[in-house]
Design an enzyme around this catalytic site. Sequence first.
Site, PDB file in Angstrom:
ATOM      1  N   HIS A  19     -10.898  -2.283   4.661  1.00  0.00           N
ATOM      2  CA  HIS A  19      -9.797  -2.156   3.678  1.00  0.00           C
ATOM      3  C   HIS A  19      -9.891  -0.780   3.040  1.00  0.00           C
ATOM      4  CE1 HIS A  19      -7.197  -4.069   0.313  1.00  0.00           C
ATOM      5  NE2 HIS A  19      -7.216  -2.766   0.120  1.00  0.00           N
ATOM      6  N   HIS A  21      -7.399   2.841   1.715  1.00  0.00           N
ATOM      7  CA  HIS A  21      -6.130   3.559   1.542  1.00  0.00           C
ATOM      8  C   HIS A  21      -6.386   5.033   1.823  1.00  0.00           C
ATOM      9  CE1 HIS A  21      -4.265   0.087  -0.542  1.00  0.00           C
ATOM     10  NE2 HIS A  21      -5.518  -0.146  -0.887  1.00  0.00           N
ATOM     11  N   LYS A 112      -0.199  -7.170   6.143  1.00  0.00           N
ATOM     12  CA  LYS A 112      -0.650  -7.264   4.750  1.00  0.00           C
ATOM     13  C   LYS A 112       0.416  -7.896   3.875  1.00  0.00           C
ATOM     14  CE  LYS A 112      -3.302  -6.309   1.148  1.00  0.00           C
ATOM     15  NZ  LYS A 112      -3.720  -5.026   0.583  1.00  0.00           N
ATOM     16  N   HIS A 149      -3.288  -9.638  -0.617  1.00  0.00           N
ATOM     17  CA  HIS A 149      -3.560  -9.205  -1.999  1.00  0.00           C
ATOM     18  C   HIS A 149      -3.294 -10.432  -2.857  1.00  0.00           C
ATOM     19  CE1 HIS A 149      -3.731  -6.188  -5.360  1.00  0.00           C
ATOM     20  NE2 HIS A 149      -3.313  -7.297  -5.958  1.00  0.00           N
ATOM     21  N   HIS A 187     -10.378  -7.791  -1.289  1.00  0.00           N
ATOM     22  CA  HIS A 187     -10.988  -7.378  -2.564  1.00  0.00           C
ATOM     23  C   HIS A 187     -11.073  -8.522  -3.584  1.00  0.00           C
ATOM     24  CE1 HIS A 187      -6.729  -6.900  -3.322  1.00  0.00           C
ATOM     25  NE2 HIS A 187      -6.654  -5.693  -2.830  1.00  0.00           N
ATOM     26  N   ASP A 260     -11.648  -0.731  -0.399  1.00  0.00           N
ATOM     27  CA  ASP A 260     -10.436  -0.545  -1.200  1.00  0.00           C
ATOM     28  C   ASP A 260     -10.425   0.846  -1.838  1.00  0.00           C
ATOM     29  OD1 ASP A 260      -7.943  -1.145  -2.184  1.00  0.00           O
ATOM     30  OD2 ASP A 260      -8.693  -2.219  -3.937  1.00  0.00           O
TER      31      ASP A 260
HETATM   32  C1  NCD Z   1      -4.496   0.232  -4.421  1.00  0.00           C
HETATM   33  C2  NCD Z   1      -3.744   1.544  -4.222  1.00  0.00           C
HETATM   34  O1  NCD Z   1      -3.861   2.444  -5.061  1.00  0.00           O
HETATM   35  O2  NCD Z   1      -3.049   1.676  -3.205  1.00  0.00           O
HETATM   36  N1  NCD Z   1      -4.926   0.147  -5.782  1.00  0.00           N
HETATM   37  C3  NCD Z   1      -5.919  -0.633  -6.274  1.00  0.00           C
HETATM   38  O3  NCD Z   1      -6.092  -0.663  -7.493  1.00  0.00           O
HETATM   39  N2  NCD Z   1      -6.690  -1.341  -5.505  1.00  0.00           N
HETATM   40  C4  NCD Z   1      -3.635  -0.911  -4.019  1.00  0.00           C
HETATM   41  C5  NCD Z   1      -4.369  -2.222  -3.850  1.00  0.00           C
HETATM   42  O4  NCD Z   1      -5.175  -2.393  -2.928  1.00  0.00           O
HETATM   43  O5  NCD Z   1      -4.144  -3.118  -4.657  1.00  0.00           O
HETATM   44 ZN    ZN Z   2      -6.270  -1.914  -1.443  1.00  0.00          ZN
END
Ligand code: NCD
Ligand code: ZN
Length: 359
Positions: A19, A21, A112, A149, A187, A260
């Site tokens: 996971h 970003h 997702k 999520h 998460h 995450d």
């Molecule tokens: C994530 C993001 O910034 O894309 N932010 C977070 O607080 N985890 C999005 C997510 O996974 O919820």
């Molecule tokens: Zn995330």
Amino acid sequence: MSPSPNNTEITIIQPDDWHIHLRDGDALQTTVPHAADSFNRLICMPNLVPPVKTTEQAIGYRERIMQALQNSNISDDRKQSFDPRMVLYLTDNTKPEDIINAKKSGVVQAVKLYPAGATTNSADGVTDIKNCVQVIDEMQKQGIPLLVHGEVTHSHVDIFDREKKFLDEVLSPLIQQFPELKVVCEHITTADAAEFVLAQSNNVAATITPQHLLFNRNHMLVGGIKPHFYCLPILKRQTHQKTLIEVATSGSPKFFLGTDSAPHATHAKENACGCAGCYSASIALPLYASAFDAVGKIDKLEGFASLFGPKFYGLPVNESHITLVKTPMQVPNSYDYFDNSTITPLMAGEHLDWTIKAS
Ligand code: NCD
Ligand code: ZN
């Protein structure tokens, strides 16, 4: 796994991050090499602007990630092992044909579910899971996992209760309706979620972030509000943190690594309306090692980081290895990010007990 006799050095199979970003465009120049330093496979979250909704978009995004890798000064070995896996962003309008195309592509690993409005860039998310029943039925048939999520978004539900409410009201009935569907609760942040996952079949698993293992809401709120600890789902009370550590270090294959890591420029975090997300990709392994070692469970790190994720996804384990040493490191105060901005990592400027041994 080979720990040294006094547990000051540990060599484990190369981990994957289930996971993460990475964002898009110039951000990839920072985020991709940070991830590729530690991880082979990545589950690349699709909440871009606009989101990754089709297989064609996923293929294009993967190409941009691979281009950023080629442009970086990561070693050739690491370049060869790196394998980002793509995810489609589920909407009210996703069609069963989109799932069939995704499966055929060999590039899309999962879909997702963001409840609309739950987190960063989730405005296009699902407004009611009932709109997605046919698509989820196709996912069950095709063996494509649903990554969740798990938070409701109703304004009357307290932010600290949103995960449990989602499990009770949305996920539990969904799993009953689709018992063969593979589901990852992403998460997880509460004892309720850990217990929920343990009570389900082997089709249901969870990722756990470093921040939810190392911190609780006191770290974020006592002695001044600390925006770099703010992520969604939000840090919970210490009793939940304790349960997450227990399950992550228990050797149960239902719990595996998902950082995450979610970059936002420092100025967007240190803001009157600060963005949600902790940036951890570059230091994730030392963070997890510190969390496991703090409870005397460093020997359980390899399963969590390198074995249970591939097992759940039906993929082979990696062939390369990585060594961590118990030598203190200082987390950088910040990294350069695009447009002359910076990103502040989790635990910026602080010391970690573990570090990655240079190969
Ligand atoms: C994530 C993001 O910034 O894309 N932010 C977070 O607080 N985890 C999005 C997510 O996974 O919820
Ligand atoms: Zn995330």
